[in-house]
Design an enzyme around this catalytic site. Structure first.
Site, PDB file in Angstrom:
ATOM      1  N   LYS A 249       0.840  -1.201   0.000  1.00  0.00           N
ATOM      2  CA  LYS A 249       0.000   0.000   0.000  1.00  0.00           C
ATOM      3  C   LYS A 249       0.876   1.252   0.000  1.00  0.00           C
ATOM      4  O   LYS A 249       1.614   1.498   0.952  1.00  0.00           O
ATOM      5  CB  LYS A 249      -0.916   0.051   1.222  1.00  0.00           C
TER       6      LYS A 249
ATOM      7  N   SER B  72       5.835   6.964  10.211  1.00  0.00           N
ATOM      8  CA  SER B  72       6.050   7.697  11.453  1.00  0.00           C
ATOM      9  C   SER B  72       6.139   6.753  12.646  1.00  0.00           C
ATOM     10  O   SER B  72       5.615   5.638  12.623  1.00  0.00           O
ATOM     11  CB  SER B  72       4.919   8.692  11.681  1.00  0.00           C
TER      12      SER B  72
ATOM     13  N   GLU C  78      10.635   0.842   9.977  1.00  0.00           N
ATOM     14  CA  GLU C  78      11.638   1.879   9.710  1.00  0.00           C
ATOM     15  C   GLU C  78      10.912   3.188   9.957  1.00  0.00           C
ATOM     16  O   GLU C  78      10.044   3.576   9.188  1.00  0.00           O
ATOM     17  CB  GLU C  78      12.144   1.747   8.276  1.00  0.00           C
TER      18      GLU C  78
ATOM     19  N   CYS D 222      13.606  10.479   6.520  1.00  0.00           N
ATOM     20  CA  CYS D 222      13.602   9.983   7.895  1.00  0.00           C
ATOM     21  C   CYS D 222      14.982  10.080   8.522  1.00  0.00           C
ATOM     22  O   CYS D 222      15.111  10.295   9.714  1.00  0.00           O
ATOM     23  CB  CYS D 222      13.089   8.559   7.931  1.00  0.00           C
TER      24      CYS D 222
ATOM     25  N   GLU E 219      10.749  15.315  15.762  1.00  0.00           N
ATOM     26  CA  GLU E 219      11.019  15.258  14.332  1.00  0.00           C
ATOM     27  C   GLU E 219      10.111  16.252  13.605  1.00  0.00           C
ATOM     28  O   GLU E 219       8.896  16.216  13.766  1.00  0.00           O
ATOM     29  CB  GLU E 219      10.761  13.833  13.804  1.00  0.00           C
TER      30      GLU E 219
END
Lengths: 501, 307
Positions: free
Chosen positions: A207, A260, A281, A315, A412
């Protein structure tokens, strides 16, 4: 301005024989837009299940928007739980009847074919990636698409050599892999997920993120063209609930997620107690460390590549800068200079360095953090480069003299915003760099090799770059420590995530 | 400009010049080389390139006849293109300076002369000084000296510094370009160090190469020198010019060099006061591109005079 060095100014130059001051001319680059006549986009995309394009059972579609112009690009099918079930069943059947029975060499042939087809249509992929995601065409052309093809090439090579990757171990495929990928590198993340899964003999339900489905769907077209047996790769598009349906499906053997940390935590809870293998990840707040003895000009380039690459939607972005105090003023001055020479604007222009923020939502998040920075009383530097008035554009931004305890250092931001801290000693910077719940990447800049090796062993980060940043290669494993996730993608390590060993 | 040394507060220890990371430089340069320079920017850029060229002949077989023909070309690059600028200067051996000076009288095109036992620089200092004075007395507006690479590589940085300072003095009003011959210095660290020595010793320009040694003016070397100029300017407030020479023969490469100047030193350096190309065949390639832009088709090389 058009004929500055034409006849009239020639006379001017000649008459100025003895003066030392010529007038400064301004020389600006003309627009260099990449053409988009060669791409083919359907107005409406269905789900790719069992080798066919099928309509979503709920009949629902959503729009994919070009974030640089806010124009609609196509309608994308919204997959429901029933559609996901259909996709998983197709993947299971393909796994049991076809894919698990093929030899590694045969699997490798299909993967090589996909890699070659991506290369052949590289330009089309690059343009669509840029239109759909807002990233600069320079990056999608020079980074995303070539790396995606390389990932398929690399793992195609492993398909018939798995027993050599893990000597004296019997390796077996897992079954059906459910894979959910983010919007920052849509095609590349699809490649990171699909290539090792297929090489190891698994089938896939993937997806893409709801804002960037198009290149995954174009990849489905290539997969169709490659003759890959029906059901081996299924692509279902949709929002978070579509992803949840994949994660929760009882017949999925493996879940791979990039995105996230919050969602990662939800997924980990969801698969707890099941037999599903999981790799995550997730987010990061990576430290980029500049020592006094670093090659300063190249370190400044590295800082720019570290944080402003892909608008900071990376990331592993080097979003926390640590500069040793002896060179802090010089580094910051040079960094500001360099930022002023970045071109920000139309992502389709071949000279654009920084494109559009991927969505309005993300744009608002970034603005929110800059506001917090102002409220905290930090010195803020925004680059002087001109910015288009329409679309979601954000200037490269520095938050200077910021403290370790500041929200901006701890959370972040996922945008072109860099916090700048100074340090005095090696031990201090190691402590500060590790003082975060994340641990995805780090950068070290020094002319001294011994210092590099000292730091690489002490920094708790999955990737440590020395005198470079944001370098990716299919051969090198990538993944995080702590809340940045677990499992490795890329390299030989990347095979482990898709095998019973 | 005549005595920079007075403005300098201190001379650094050249053993400790900033280090350069070669891989990083290559990446930066590659970024500039993927830039797309089109339409109006290309046209304007190409005219700037022509106006920054030091049209050069430096051969053992140079004669007054050859130099005179080249000087005519310097003033009339391509009469078929109205509004075509002249080159910035011609660059010749000291023996040809008076001839070139005479040919270019009133044209605004400067005369540059190589000196200091060009290209090897293997001569005693007094001879190098005399060589320079002869060129200046013959009317040279600019002097292109070579550094003593042997002394540099042997670590005698003070020798190199003193020599440049001595030649600067001999130059009088002539502007001094200091050729580092980067192909013989080999590493980018050395290029940076030599750039600093030259600038602190009084160079008005720093220049990559003689054109006799390969590799010559690579983008990487030019980039390192531009960054050295930038740092020097920030520290001292003194502007130094840059001249890549040797190996730049296509307009595309020249335009990427210009863009590199723009992205490092800024628009201020984009004049022939501060930036030059040392080249012999570049002009015709640029002219060919200009004519193509005007007429829509490439013309045969035979339509562009070689001298």
């Amino acid at each position: 301005m058009s004929d500055v060095f034409g006849l009239t100014s020639q006379i001017k130059i000649m008459s100025k024989k003895d003066t030392k001051q010529n007038e400064t001319v301004s020389w600006e680059l003309s627009p260099a837009p990449e053409s988009k006549g060669h791409i083919s986009l359907k107005p409406k995309y269905d789900l790719f299940i069992n080798g066919k394009w099928v309509k979503p059972s709920g009949g629902k579609y959503f729009d994919s928007i070009n974030p640089a112009t806010e124009e609609k690009l196509a309608e994308i099918a919204y997959a429901s739980e029933a559609d996901v079930d259909k996709a998983v069943k197709a993947a299971r059947e393909a796994y049991t009847n076809v894919w698990s029975k093929l030899s590694g060499r045969e699997r490798g042939k299909y993967i090589f074919r996909i890699a070659r087809l991506i290369q052949e249509r590289a330009r089309e992929f690059a343009v669509i990636e840029t239109l759909d995601g807002g990233k600069a065409i320079r990056e999608s052309r020079d980074v995303d698409v070539p790396l995606a093809a390389n990932h398929f090439f690399y793992y195609a090579g492993w398909a018939d050599k798995l027993e050599y990757a893990f000597p004296n171990r019997k390796v077996e495929s897992l079954g059906v892999a459910g894979q959910i990928i983010p919007w920052n590198f849509p095609l590349l993340m699809a490649a990171w997920k699909i290539a090792p899964a297929l090489a190891c003999g698994n089938t896939v339900v993937l997806k893409p993120a709801e804002t960037t489905s198009l290149t995954a769907l174009k990849l489905a077209e290539i997969i169709e063209e490659s003759g890959l047996p029906a059901g081996v790769v299924n692509i279902v598009t949709g929002y978070g609930d579509t992803g949840a349906a994949i994660v929760n499906h009882p017949d999925v053997n493996k879940v791979a997620f990039t995105g996230s940390t919050n969602v990662g935590k939800i997924i980990q809870r969801a698969v707890a107690g099941t037999n599903k293998k999981l790799t995550l990840e997730l987010g990061g707040k990576s430290a980029n460390i500049i020592f006094e003895d670093a090659p300063i000009d190249q370190a400044v380039e590295g800082i720019v590549n570290g944080i402003f690459f892909n608008q900071g939607h990376v990331c592993c972005a080097g979003s926390r800068l640590f500069v040793q105090e002896g060179v802090a003023d010089e580094v910051i001055q040079k960094l500001k200079d360099r930022m002023d020479h970045l071109y920000i604007g139309d992502p389709m222009d071949k000279n654009t360095d920084i494109g559009a923020i991927n969505s309005k939502e993300q744009f608002d998040t970034i603005r929110k953090y800059i506001k917090i920075g102002k409220a905290e009383g930090n010195e803020i530097y925004e680059s002087n480069c001109p910015v288009p008035s329409k679309g979601y554009f954000c200037r490269p931004t520095l938050i200077l003299d910021v403290a370790q305890s500041s929200t901006l250092v701890q959370e972040e931001i996922f945008g072109p915003v860099l916090t700048v801290q100074t340090f005095r000693t090696v031990d201090e910077v190691i402590q500060k760099a590790n003082n975060t719940p994340y641990g995805l990447a780090a950068g070290v800049w020094t002319d001294k090799g011994s210092k590099i090796f000292n730091l690489t062993t002490k920094l708790r980060a999955g990737v440590v770059w020395a005198n470079t940043y944001n370098r990716f290669d299919p051969v090198s494993p990538f993944g995080g420590y702590k809340e940045s996730g677990f499992g490795r993608e890329g390299g030989k390590h990347g095979l482990e995530a898709y095998l019973k060993i | 400009m005549s005595n920079q040394n007075k403005k300098l507060k201190s001379i650094p220890d050249f053993r400790f010049t900033p280090t350069i990371d070669k891989v990083g430089v290559e990446e930066r340069v590659a970024r500039i080389q993927t830039r797309s320079i089109k339409d109006e920017a290309k046209l304007q850029g190409m005219k700037m390139v022509l106006n920054m060229i030091d049209l050069t002949t430096l051969e053992g077989k140079d004669t007054p006849g050859k130099v005179k023909q080249m000087c005519y070309k310097a003033r009339h690059l391509h009469d078929a293109y109205p509004g075509c600028p002249t080159v910035a200067a011609v660059c010749v051996y000291p023996s040809m300076v008076s001839i070139a000076k005479n040919e270019l009288k009133g044209s605004g095109v400067k005369v540059a002369s190589v000196s200091t036992a060009f290209p090897s620089g293997q001569a005693p200092r007094n001879i190098k000084i005399d060589d320079t004075k002869f060129a200046v007395d013959s009317g040279a507006d600019e002097i292109d000296m070579v550094i003593s690479r042997g002394e540099f590589l042997a670590g005698n940085y003070n020798f190199v510094f003193d020599e440049i300072a001595a030649i600067k003095e001999a130059c009088g009003k002539a502007r001094l370009k200091v050729i580092l011959e980067t192909g013989e210095l080999v590493t980018l660290d050395n290029v940076r160090r030599a750039s600093e020595i030259a600038m602190y010793a009084g160079a008005d320009f720093i220049k990559t190469s003689t054109g006799k040694i390969q590799p010559a003016a690579t983008m990487q070397v030019t980039y390192v020198m531009l960054m050295a100029i930038k740092d020097f300017y920030r520290k001292t407030g003194i502007k130094i010019g840059m001249k890549p020479a040797g190996g730049i023969s296509t307009s595309k490469l020249a335009l990427h060099n210009l863009l590199m100047v723009k992205e490092t030193l800024g628009d201020e350096w984009l004049t022939n006061e501060w930036f030059r190309f040392g080249a012999s065949s570049l002009a015709n390639d640029v002219l060919m591109q200009l004519m193509k832009a005007k007429t829509g088709a490439y013309q045969s090389a035979d339509y562009f005079s070689i001298d």
